[in-house]
Design a protein around this motif. Structure first.
Motif, PDB file in Angstrom:
ATOM      1  N   ASN A 570       0.740  -1.196   0.081  1.00  0.00           N
ATOM      2  CA  ASN A 570      -0.090  -0.040   0.036  1.00  0.00           C
ATOM      3  C   ASN A 570       0.875   1.308  -0.116  1.00  0.00           C
ATOM      4  O   ASN A 570       1.885   1.206   0.675  1.00  0.00           O
ATOM      5  CB  ASN A 570      -0.937   0.221   1.370  1.00  0.00           C
ATOM      6  N   GLU A 573      -0.988   7.315  -0.341  1.00  0.00           N
ATOM      7  CA  GLU A 573      -2.510   7.488  -1.021  1.00  0.00           C
ATOM      8  C   GLU A 573      -3.513   6.431  -0.962  1.00  0.00           C
ATOM      9  O   GLU A 573      -4.580   6.855  -0.622  1.00  0.00           O
ATOM     10  CB  GLU A 573      -2.133   8.133  -2.502  1.00  0.00           C
ATOM     11  N   MET A 574      -3.103   5.251  -1.013  1.00  0.00           N
ATOM     12  CA  MET A 574      -4.060   4.133  -0.718  1.00  0.00           C
ATOM     13  C   MET A 574      -4.243   4.082   0.665  1.00  0.00           C
ATOM     14  O   MET A 574      -5.617   3.629   1.052  1.00  0.00           O
ATOM     15  CB  MET A 574      -3.404   2.882  -1.310  1.00  0.00           C
ATOM     16  N   SER A 577      -6.816   6.881   1.596  1.00  0.00           N
ATOM     17  CA  SER A 577      -8.008   6.691   0.791  1.00  0.00           C
ATOM     18  C   SER A 577      -8.864   5.470   1.773  1.00  0.00           C
ATOM     19  O   SER A 577     -10.171   5.460   1.799  1.00  0.00           O
ATOM     20  CB  SER A 577      -7.880   6.315  -0.611  1.00  0.00           C
ATOM     21  N   ASN A 578      -8.375   4.621   1.868  1.00  0.00           N
ATOM     22  CA  ASN A 578      -8.701   3.260   2.494  1.00  0.00           C
ATOM     23  C   ASN A 578      -9.319   3.755   3.844  1.00  0.00           C
ATOM     24  O   ASN A 578     -10.470   3.535   4.391  1.00  0.00           O
ATOM     25  CB  ASN A 578      -7.964   2.288   2.663  1.00  0.00           C
ATOM     26  N   GLY A 580     -10.132   6.768   4.698  1.00  0.00           N
ATOM     27  CA  GLY A 580     -11.252   7.960   4.732  1.00  0.00           C
ATOM     28  C   GLY A 580     -12.378   7.061   4.422  1.00  0.00           C
ATOM     29  O   GLY A 580     -13.692   7.275   4.815  1.00  0.00           O
ATOM     30  N   GLY A 581     -12.276   5.956   3.481  1.00  0.00           N
ATOM     31  CA  GLY A 581     -13.488   4.899   3.251  1.00  0.00           C
ATOM     32  C   GLY A 581     -14.201   4.486   4.623  1.00  0.00           C
ATOM     33  O   GLY A 581     -15.477   4.586   4.596  1.00  0.00           O
ATOM     34  N   SER A 590     -15.561  12.837   7.615  1.00  0.00           N
ATOM     35  CA  SER A 590     -14.625  13.358   6.629  1.00  0.00           C
ATOM     36  C   SER A 590     -13.338  13.896   7.118  1.00  0.00           C
ATOM     37  O   SER A 590     -13.275  13.762   8.376  1.00  0.00           O
ATOM     38  CB  SER A 590     -15.323  14.510   5.759  1.00  0.00           C
TER      39      SER A 590
END
Length: 701
Positions: A570, A573-574, A577-578, A580-581, A590
């Motif tokens: 990972n 960035e990944m 994003s994960n 945040g998801g 958020s």
């Protein structure tokens, strides 16, 4: 809120007249009220302006970090946050509904922490990608050594006494007769060569035979008598050493001259025991010989190499570089980056690799040091040390050995993904090898450093550190016992070398596939050996036979290079994003919500706690520094339970002060009461109490 008097108009008129006639009573009541207020408050009296500010601040709506307590701050956060769960906890009606929302919110928070922890852990893992390239490959360095390190005719004088005692021990144990049939020993008998020398090697390290029925007794090879054995008995089998009960085996005893400690090392076979005993004394003798003399006693490149071809082009001894190994004598490395040039091969197959015919010369072999005939070869990088004794491939005589290679290049990620090292600079072990870092170099260097530290000398089979001598029992009588004890601790990982040394992050590995064929064949043996004998007539003064020769072919099977590269599973960035998801899935959060949580739960909460502590410190300091007030009455229980002040905490007014009962035992201030004109009472009463004025009495009354 003003406290109003509930008396009648006539009563108020009479009271006003009395107070106007007696102003000192009014002052007394005011002072009494102040005294009661001071005595009833557990804290210091506040100025009227400060109390008004406190009252206003208390009634104003609370906003963010202005909240006076953590509870109020949390309430404000739950009412204003964008995360719906926290808000529903506050605004929901009914205990059951509020309890359910608390349960749902805590479950969501727990799931967020769990999922984020898994994401962070996966961030520190790696994924492996394999790439296959088809290109022109650099040929590796190839190091070739004769299994026999030194020509027997050159070292015979140095090892004569040792070999004679070895033969006597074999004769005593197994009944072997003396062997003098070989031509190289026709110059003299071994018995005559060793006359008058005594059995110094057997006296120094006695060989013993153990019987199963007698556990603490063994038969001495030198005297043939049984002797009592003291100390521990250690059985050595292959590469593993462990405690072992005595049985009918052969071994030798090592003792420390400084102490009475002894250890008996036994072996599962008498062959291994004799060879190990011989090897100990052999290293002790060769450690005292200079390097130049040892190079001269070993094989030259012209004597070892009979014929050479590479990539279809003829080569000779000038294409090989001398490398002297303590246990294998003179070794020769092909393609060792001479003149900063690395040879490469244009195609795969045996015709485009290295082809060498080796002269083994079995007659010059030491019978007790080596028990097989042939050579050893190792494939390695140009800047890598050839550990021929660890990973070398043996080549048989009278055979053609074909070795096909596949190149694999590996690249590993360093910290925090693994504990590998780029160049060994992070490892606290000095590299004593003139080569690039590797795990084997680190382990051998660590053992040699421990050997120097514990035994005071260096072990013969490894490179010599600076300002240190090799071990020999003339200068270091205890080195054999110390060496075996240290080696036993190293195998058990008690020296700490295995925990300190790290694997290299990048390395090349050649996968070898070996095949054998009889060489030369019976139909071609006669002419081929005659031609080779004529070619080597200047170096070899005898006719060659096939048991003295070995053929070696090393080549790439194909030009496919396989690269194994590690990359992070990972990226940053990944990971973001994960996470945040997960926040959006479980808490509808958020980045702004995360910043809000950090601000409220960390910054604002800490500021409230710090502010409370600061106020407490200021009050404590003010109480400590303020002088005692003589006019202030002492605190009395009556003031603390004043029924008038309990329901009303507003500021006192003149009207409410008039309604207060006189305080019992109130002290009058020492200063005289102020004049009414300074209090502006006349004007106030004239405008506000005009209806309470009483007409003057008539003279009749």
């Amino acid at each position: 809120m003003l406290a109003l008097c509930t008396r009648s108009r006539a009563e108020r008129t009479g009271i006003a007249q009395k107070r106007a006639a007696n102003p000192s009573e009014l002052s007394e009541r005011i002072c009494s009220f102040a005294s009661i207020t001071y005595a009833g408050s557990p804290r210091l009296a506040m100025a009227p302006g400060e109390k008004i500010k406190a009252k206003i601040k208390k009634n104003l709506p609370v906003k963010g970090p202005q909240a006076p307590t953590i509870k109020e701050l949390m309430r404000w956060y739950c009412l204003n946050t964008n995360t719906h769960g926290c808000r529903r906890i506050v605004v929901s009606r009914g205990r059951l509904r509020r309890l359910l929302w608390i349960l749902f919110t805590l479950t969501a928070v727990a799931l967020i922490f769990w999922q984020c922890a898994l994401l962070i852990l996966s961030f520190y893992t790696v994924s492996v990608s394999i790439k296959v390239h088809f290109q022109k490959l650099d040929f590796p360095a190839v190091t070739i050594c004769n299994i026999n390190p030194y020509k027997y005719s050159a070292v015979r004088d140095l090892l004569a006494d040792l070999e004679q005692e070895t033969r006597e021990a074999l004769k005593t144990l197994y009944g072997f007769p003396e062997i003098t049939s070989r031509k190289r020993r026709e110059s003299g008998s071994w018995r005559s060569a060793s006359e008058g020398t005594g059995s110094k090697f057997l006296n120094l390290v006695p060989l013993l035979a153990f019987n199963q029925s007698e556990r603490n007794k063994a038969r001495d090879f030198l005297t043939g008598r049984k002797r009592k054995v003291s100390g521990s008995i250690i059985h050595k089998a292959s590469d593993v050493m462990h405690g072992h009960e005595s049985k009918e085996v052969v071994g030798f005893q090592l003792c420390s001259n400084d102490t009475s400690d002894c250890a008996v090392y036994t072996f599962s076979s008498g062959v291994n025991a004799i060879r190990e005993w011989y090897k100990l004394h052999y290293m002790n003798i060769m450690a005292q010989v200079s390097l130049e003399k040892k190079i001269n006693m070993s094989y030259s490149a012209e004597e070892l190499l009979v014929n050479c071809f590479f990539d279809g082009v003829s080569c000779d001894a000038r294409n090989f570089t001398l490398f002297h190994h303590p246990m294998y004598g003179n070794c020769y490395t092909f393609n060792n980056r001479q003149n900063e040039t690395v040879l490469s091969t244009s195609m795969g197959g045996s015709e485009y690799g290295l082809q060498v015919i080796l002269h083994i010369n079995e007659e010059e072999y030491n019978p007790f040091l080596v028990s097989s005939t042939g050579a050893k070869v190792i494939v390695h990088r140009q800047d890598e040390y050839p550990f021929i004794e660890d990973v070398g491939t043996e080549i048989e005589t009278a055979m053609a050995t074909s070795i096909g290679m596949h190149l694999t290049e590996s690249f590993k990620l360093s910290e925090p993904y693994s504990q590998c090292t780029e160049d060994g600079s992070e490892v606290p072990i000095q590299n004593i090898y003139n080569a690039s870092y590797s795990l084997q170099i680190c382990l051998h260097s660590c053992f040699q450093a421990k050997m120097v530290e514990k035994c005071g000398c260096a072990q013969y089979s490894k490179p010599l550190p600076p300002k240190v001598n090799y071990c020999n029992y003339q200068q270091h009588p205890n080195w054999m016992y110390c060496f075996y004890q240290l080696h036993q601790a190293f195998v058990r990982e008690e020296l700490g070398c295995q925990s300190v040394c790290r694997e290299a992050c990048s390395f090349k590995e050649w996968s070898l596939t070996t095949s054998l064929a009889q060489w030369p064949s019976e139909v071609s043996e006669k002419w081929l050996l005659s031609v080779l004998t004529w070619d080597q007539s200047q170096q070899i003064k005898k006719k060659l036979n096939k048991t003295d020769l070995a053929k070696l072919l090393i080549f790439y099977k194909d030009l496919n290079q396989r690269s194994i590269m590690e990359s992070p599973a990972n990226s940053i960035e990944m990971l973001l994003s994960n996470i945040g998801g997960q926040l959006g899935l479980w808490m509808s959060c958020s980045v702004v919500c995360v910043i809000e949580i950090i601000e409220v739960f960390f910054i604002d909460s800490l500021s409230i706690i710090a502010r409370h502590q600061w106020h407490k410190a200021k009050e404590w300091w003010a109480r400590r520094q303020a002088p005692a007030c003589p006019e202030a009455p002492p605190c009395s229980p009556q003031g603390q339970v004043n029924p008038v002040l309990e329901p009303d905490d507003d500021l006192p007014t003149f009207t409410s002060a008039l309604c207060l009962p006189p305080a019992p035992g109130a002290q009058v201030p020492g200063t005289p009461p102020p004049k009414y004109n300074t209090l502006r009472l006349e004007r106030t009463f004239s405008s506000q109490l005009t209806d309470t004025q009483v007409p003057p009495e008539s003279p009749e009354s």
